[in-house]
Design a protein around this motif. Structure first.
Motif, PDB file in Angstrom:
ATOM      1  N   LEU A 118      29.285  -6.371  13.531  1.00 28.44           N
ATOM      2  CA  LEU A 118      29.101  -7.726  13.001  1.00 28.44           C
ATOM      3  C   LEU A 118      30.447  -8.440  12.874  1.00 28.44           C
ATOM      4  O   LEU A 118      30.617  -9.587  13.286  1.00 28.44           O
ATOM      5  CB  LEU A 118      28.414  -7.618  11.634  1.00 28.44           C
ATOM      6  N   HIS A 119      31.416  -7.730  12.324  1.00 26.75           N
ATOM      7  CA  HIS A 119      32.762  -8.296  12.166  1.00 26.75           C
ATOM      8  C   HIS A 119      33.369  -8.608  13.543  1.00 26.75           C
ATOM      9  O   HIS A 119      33.967  -9.671  13.738  1.00 26.75           O
ATOM     10  CB  HIS A 119      33.634  -7.312  11.384  1.00 26.75           C
ATOM     11  N   ALA A 120      33.188  -7.686  14.498  1.00 27.78           N
ATOM     12  CA  ALA A 120      33.729  -7.897  15.843  1.00 27.78           C
ATOM     13  C   ALA A 120      33.127  -9.162  16.454  1.00 27.78           C
ATOM     14  O   ALA A 120      33.849 -10.031  16.957  1.00 27.78           O
ATOM     15  CB  ALA A 120      33.448  -6.682  16.715  1.00 27.78           C
ATOM     16  N   LEU A 121      31.806  -9.277  16.387  1.00 24.83           N
ATOM     17  CA  LEU A 121      31.137 -10.445  16.974  1.00 24.83           C
ATOM     18  C   LEU A 121      31.591 -11.733  16.317  1.00 24.83           C
ATOM     19  O   LEU A 121      31.901 -12.713  16.997  1.00 24.83           O
ATOM     20  CB  LEU A 121      29.619 -10.316  16.798  1.00 24.83           C
ATOM     21  N   ARG A 122      31.633 -11.726  15.013  1.00 25.63           N
ATOM     22  CA  ARG A 122      32.050 -12.940  14.293  1.00 25.63           C
ATOM     23  C   ARG A 122      33.478 -13.328  14.648  1.00 25.63           C
ATOM     24  O   ARG A 122      33.862 -14.481  14.501  1.00 25.63           O
ATOM     25  CB  ARG A 122      31.919 -12.732  12.776  1.00 25.63           C
ATOM     26  N   SER A 123      34.265 -12.360  15.118  1.00 25.75           N
ATOM     27  CA  SER A 123      35.661 -12.638  15.492  1.00 25.75           C
ATOM     28  C   SER A 123      35.814 -13.002  16.965  1.00 25.75           C
ATOM     29  O   SER A 123      36.932 -13.111  17.450  1.00 25.75           O
ATOM     30  CB  SER A 123      36.531 -11.405  15.200  1.00 25.75           C
ATOM     31  N   GLY A 124      34.713 -13.125  17.705  1.00 33.50           N
ATOM     32  CA  GLY A 124      34.809 -13.550  19.103  1.00 33.50           C
ATOM     33  C   GLY A 124      34.796 -12.410  20.112  1.00 33.50           C
ATOM     34  O   GLY A 124      35.047 -12.630  21.294  1.00 33.50           O
ATOM     35  N   THR A 125      34.523 -11.193  19.647  1.00 35.01           N
ATOM     36  CA  THR A 125      34.442 -10.049  20.558  1.00 35.01           C
ATOM     37  C   THR A 125      33.007  -9.929  21.061  1.00 35.01           C
ATOM     38  O   THR A 125      32.078  -9.822  20.271  1.00 35.01           O
ATOM     39  CB  THR A 125      34.866  -8.758  19.824  1.00 35.01           C
ATOM     40  N   ALA A 329      40.617   0.265  10.800  1.00 32.29           N
ATOM     41  CA  ALA A 329      41.492   0.906   9.822  1.00 32.29           C
ATOM     42  C   ALA A 329      42.966   0.810  10.198  1.00 32.29           C
ATOM     43  O   ALA A 329      43.826   1.194   9.423  1.00 32.29           O
ATOM     44  CB  ALA A 329      41.082   2.370   9.647  1.00 32.29           C
ATOM     45  N   VAL A 330      43.275   0.329  11.402  1.00 30.90           N
ATOM     46  CA  VAL A 330      44.676   0.142  11.779  1.00 30.90           C
ATOM     47  C   VAL A 330      44.957  -1.347  12.007  1.00 30.90           C
ATOM     48  O   VAL A 330      45.232  -1.782  13.110  1.00 30.90           O
ATOM     49  CB  VAL A 330      45.102   0.972  13.002  1.00 30.90           C
ATOM     50  N   ALA A 331      44.846  -2.099  10.926  1.00 34.52           N
ATOM     51  CA  ALA A 331      45.247  -3.509  10.880  1.00 34.52           C
ATOM     52  C   ALA A 331      44.206  -4.475  11.427  1.00 34.52           C
ATOM     53  O   ALA A 331      44.531  -5.620  11.713  1.00 34.52           O
ATOM     54  CB  ALA A 331      46.598  -3.741  11.556  1.00 34.52           C
ATOM     55  N   GLY A 332      42.955  -4.042  11.561  1.00 36.04           N
ATOM     56  CA  GLY A 332      41.874  -5.000  11.804  1.00 36.04           C
ATOM     57  C   GLY A 332      41.395  -5.042  13.220  1.00 36.04           C
ATOM     58  O   GLY A 332      41.982  -4.439  14.110  1.00 36.04           O
ATOM     59  N   GLN A 333      40.284  -5.763  13.448  1.00 35.85           N
ATOM     60  CA  GLN A 333      39.723  -5.789  14.794  1.00 35.85           C
ATOM     61  C   GLN A 333      39.543  -7.203  15.328  1.00 35.85           C
ATOM     62  O   GLN A 333      38.706  -7.444  16.190  1.00 35.85           O
ATOM     63  CB  GLN A 333      38.445  -4.971  14.867  1.00 35.85           C
ATOM     64  N   ASP A 334      40.346  -8.119  14.833  1.00 36.91           N
ATOM     65  CA  ASP A 334      40.336  -9.493  15.339  1.00 36.91           C
ATOM     66  C   ASP A 334      41.217  -9.527  16.595  1.00 36.91           C
ATOM     67  O   ASP A 334      42.433  -9.346  16.529  1.00 36.91           O
ATOM     68  CB  ASP A 334      40.898 -10.404  14.240  1.00 36.91           C
ATOM     69  N   MET A 335      40.603  -9.754  17.758  1.00 33.46           N
ATOM     70  CA  MET A 335      41.354  -9.676  19.014  1.00 33.46           C
ATOM     71  C   MET A 335      42.327 -10.849  19.188  1.00 33.46           C
ATOM     72  O   MET A 335      43.246 -10.768  20.001  1.00 33.46           O
ATOM     73  CB  MET A 335      40.406  -9.557  20.207  1.00 33.46           C
ATOM     74  N   PHE A 336      42.148 -11.939  18.441  1.00 32.24           N
ATOM     75  CA  PHE A 336      43.164 -13.006  18.465  1.00 32.24           C
ATOM     76  C   PHE A 336      44.477 -12.467  17.881  1.00 32.24           C
ATOM     77  O   PHE A 336      45.559 -12.777  18.372  1.00 32.24           O
ATOM     78  CB  PHE A 336      42.699 -14.226  17.666  1.00 32.24           C
ATOM     79  N   THR A 337      44.362 -11.672  16.822  1.00 30.29           N
ATOM     80  CA  THR A 337      45.559 -11.072  16.227  1.00 30.29           C
ATOM     81  C   THR A 337      46.202 -10.098  17.214  1.00 30.29           C
ATOM     82  O   THR A 337      47.427 -10.031  17.328  1.00 30.29           O
ATOM     83  CB  THR A 337      45.190 -10.319  14.927  1.00 30.29           C
ATOM     84  N   VAL A 338      45.367  -9.349  17.941  1.00 25.78           N
ATOM     85  CA  VAL A 338      45.883  -8.410  18.948  1.00 25.78           C
ATOM     86  C   VAL A 338      46.651  -9.185  20.031  1.00 25.78           C
ATOM     87  O   VAL A 338      47.739  -8.775  20.444  1.00 25.78           O
ATOM     88  CB  VAL A 338      44.731  -7.576  19.563  1.00 25.78           C
ATOM     89  N   ALA A 339      46.110 -10.320  20.449  1.00 24.48           N
ATOM     90  CA  ALA A 339      46.759 -11.137  21.483  1.00 24.48           C
ATOM     91  C   ALA A 339      48.135 -11.606  21.013  1.00 24.48           C
ATOM     92  O   ALA A 339      49.141 -11.470  21.721  1.00 24.48           O
ATOM     93  CB  ALA A 339      45.887 -12.348  21.826  1.00 24.48           C
ATOM     94  N   ARG A 340      48.148 -12.160  19.820  1.00 26.10           N
ATOM     95  CA  ARG A 340      49.380 -12.743  19.265  1.00 26.10           C
ATOM     96  C   ARG A 340      50.429 -11.656  19.054  1.00 26.10           C
ATOM     97  O   ARG A 340      51.570 -11.767  19.467  1.00 26.10           O
ATOM     98  CB  ARG A 340      48.981 -13.380  17.930  1.00 26.10           C
ATOM     99  N   PHE A 341      49.996 -10.573  18.419  1.00 22.30           N
ATOM    100  CA  PHE A 341      50.944  -9.520  18.096  1.00 22.30           C
ATOM    101  C   PHE A 341      51.429  -8.813  19.371  1.00 22.30           C
ATOM    102  O   PHE A 341      52.602  -8.447  19.476  1.00 22.30           O
ATOM    103  CB  PHE A 341      50.318  -8.522  17.115  1.00 22.30           C
ATOM    104  N   GLY A 342      50.527  -8.655  20.336  1.00 23.80           N
ATOM    105  CA  GLY A 342      50.907  -8.023  21.598  1.00 23.80           C
ATOM    106  C   GLY A 342      51.995  -8.806  22.303  1.00 23.80           C
ATOM    107  O   GLY A 342      52.970  -8.240  22.823  1.00 23.80           O
TER     108      GLY A 342
END
Ligand SMILES: [Zn+2]
Length: 456
Positions: A118-125, A329-342
């Motif tokens: 649910l969290h993944a979907l709501r975050s655009g995954t 558990a390792v800093a969240g599953q929002d892929m926008f954050t993954v994009a930015r941080f990557g």
């Protein structure tokens, strides 16, 4: 345009369309038509077919993007949000993740999977590769977890973790004996059984050997072989940190991770390898030749102090790349954050801002992820699977929008996602989840997390 075209099931119009095709410019005030789960047309609203759609979603003030793909996650780990902050990989696994996984009951892992999905979907995954190792890892567990993803509406695969018999390398990792409950033969049969049960479902089961560093050659070979047999990919952890590579070298005659897979004959495009942080030049050469899918997890690698992937070198060599969250558990599953941080991590590593843009990272997440799953190219184009998201860019933290892709990448978060279309169906529909009762999923997920934590 002809007026006798079949009416689209869904039209999204009014927003800026970011097709993420290699050369394409943003389409201001565009539309996307969807019919039978596929994109049938996209372009400026001035070119829109005259046929009216059965349903129209107004995307004014938003950008429309291909759906994001989390190509490596462990959804059940949502129960352990915030635990083990400051621990390295091996200690974090031993202290938190493996005890949690071993304590899980099937109803709990299903409830936790629904909560995290649910969290993944709501975050655009729109899709995830859920590398699953909770409970007793009976075939029914993987099938139940795939069913949980399907109920919530998240596409992708459950990579059923295969461990098999304890190896000397697993001893070096300090993994508990309880983690090795099955013979290799049982492990392989259970995986095949789960794969057969989900052969036709929207969420497939893949073989997911736990880790190149401590799985036996028999398990790695069987994983790749089952994938070939059933026409799916397989998934494993590979070269995540320096310790994993050291264990591999010690137990594999001095060879490094990708050399082990190459010698087994399983390093090819069926392989989706999470992390691949610690690769030497010869392994980069192997990756560029054999073209496995490497899944970058920048947040997790930084959180656990594992290292920085040689992403820009791999990109320049044409290696297939996707990205993952590696779990809540390792800093969240929002892929926008993954994009930015990557993107930031690569710039720091290279002390050069030009090595990668945030748009490159979004493209890698959507396009690389779709390719890793084998579902398309992760672009908005006629014929592509209709996996796309609408992201509001009209809030205080976005404006003014000078560059729509850069705005989405640097300033949007999962909270800005208003609509998520998976395989043509709006699963998040202008702010509302259409598949499940969201309050019930959250209540069941939290109750499961509390119950399992109370037993630990
Ligand atoms: Zn992982």
């Amino acid at each position: 345009m002809a007026d006798d075209l079949p009416a689209p099931d869904l039209r999204i119009e009014g927003g800026t369309i970011l097709t993420l095709d290699a050369a394409s410019e943003p389409i201001e005030t565009g539309f996307v038509d969807i019919l039978g789960g596929r994109i049938t047309a996209a372009g400026p609203v001035s070119d829109r077919p005259a046929t009216s759609a059965r349903r129209v979603i107004d995307a004014s003030g938003s950008v429309v993007l291909p759906g994001l793909v989390d190509a490596h996650t462990h959804l059940f780990q949502v129960a352990a949000r915030g635990l083990g902050d400051g621990l390295g990989l091996a200690e974090w696994l031993r202290t938190h993740m493996i005890p949690l996984a071993l304590a899980l009951r099937r109803t709990e892992m299903v409830a936790l999977t629904e909560l995290a999905a649910l969290h993944a979907l709501r975050s655009g995954t729109v899709a995830a590769v859920n590398h699953h190792y909770g409970g007793f890892r009976e075939p029914e567990d993987a099938v139940a977890v795939a069913g949980a993803m399907e109920r919530v509406g998240l596409a992708g695969a459950v990579a059923r973790m295969m461990v098999g018999e304890r190896t000397a390398a697993a001893d070096a990792f300090g993994l508990p004996a309880a983690n090795f409950g099955y013979t290799n033969a049982q492990e392989i049969e259970f995986t095949a059984e789960a794969m057969r049960a989900k052969a036709d479902g929207p969420v497939a089961v893949w073989p997911g050997p736990a880790n190149v560093a401590y799985c036996s050659e028999e398990i790695l070979l069987a994983g790749a072989d089952l994938a070939r047999q059933y026409g799916v990919r397989w998934h494993t952890h590979a070269a995540e940190d320096a310790f994993a590579v050291e264990v591999t070298r010690r137990h594999q005659d001095g060879r490094r991770t990708l050399a082990v897979l190459e010698d087994l004959g399983v390093l090819d495009s069926d392989a989706t390898l999470a992390h691949a942080v610690w690769l030497d030049d010869a392994e980069i050469e192997l990756a560029a030749t054999r073209l496995p899918h490497l899944v970058h997890n920048p947040l997790s690698n930084a959180y656990l102090g594992s290292g920085t992937m040689r992403l820009t070198e791999l990109r320049s060599r044409g290696v297939r790349l996707a990205a993952g969250s590696d779990g809540c558990a390792v800093a969240g599953q929002d892929m926008f954050t993954v994009a930015r941080f990557g993107a930031l991590l690569q710039r720091v590593a290279a002390t050069d801002a030009s090595v990668i843009s945030v748009g490159d990272m979004i493209q890698l997440i959507a396009g690389g992820g779709a390719r890793a799953l084998g579902t398309g190219t992760g672009t908005i184009a006629p014929g592509e699977r209709a996996d796309l998201i609408v992201v509001n860019t009209s809030s205080l933290h976005h404006e003014p929008v000078n560059d729509p892709l850069a705005t989405a990448g640097w300033f949007a978060t999962g909270l800005d996602v208003s609509t998520v279309v998976v395989g043509g169906t709006p699963v998040l529909d202008e702010g509302s989840i259409t598949t499940v009762d969201e309050a019930e999923v959250r209540a069941r997920g939290l109750a499961a997390a509390r119950a399992v934590m109370a037993r630990l």
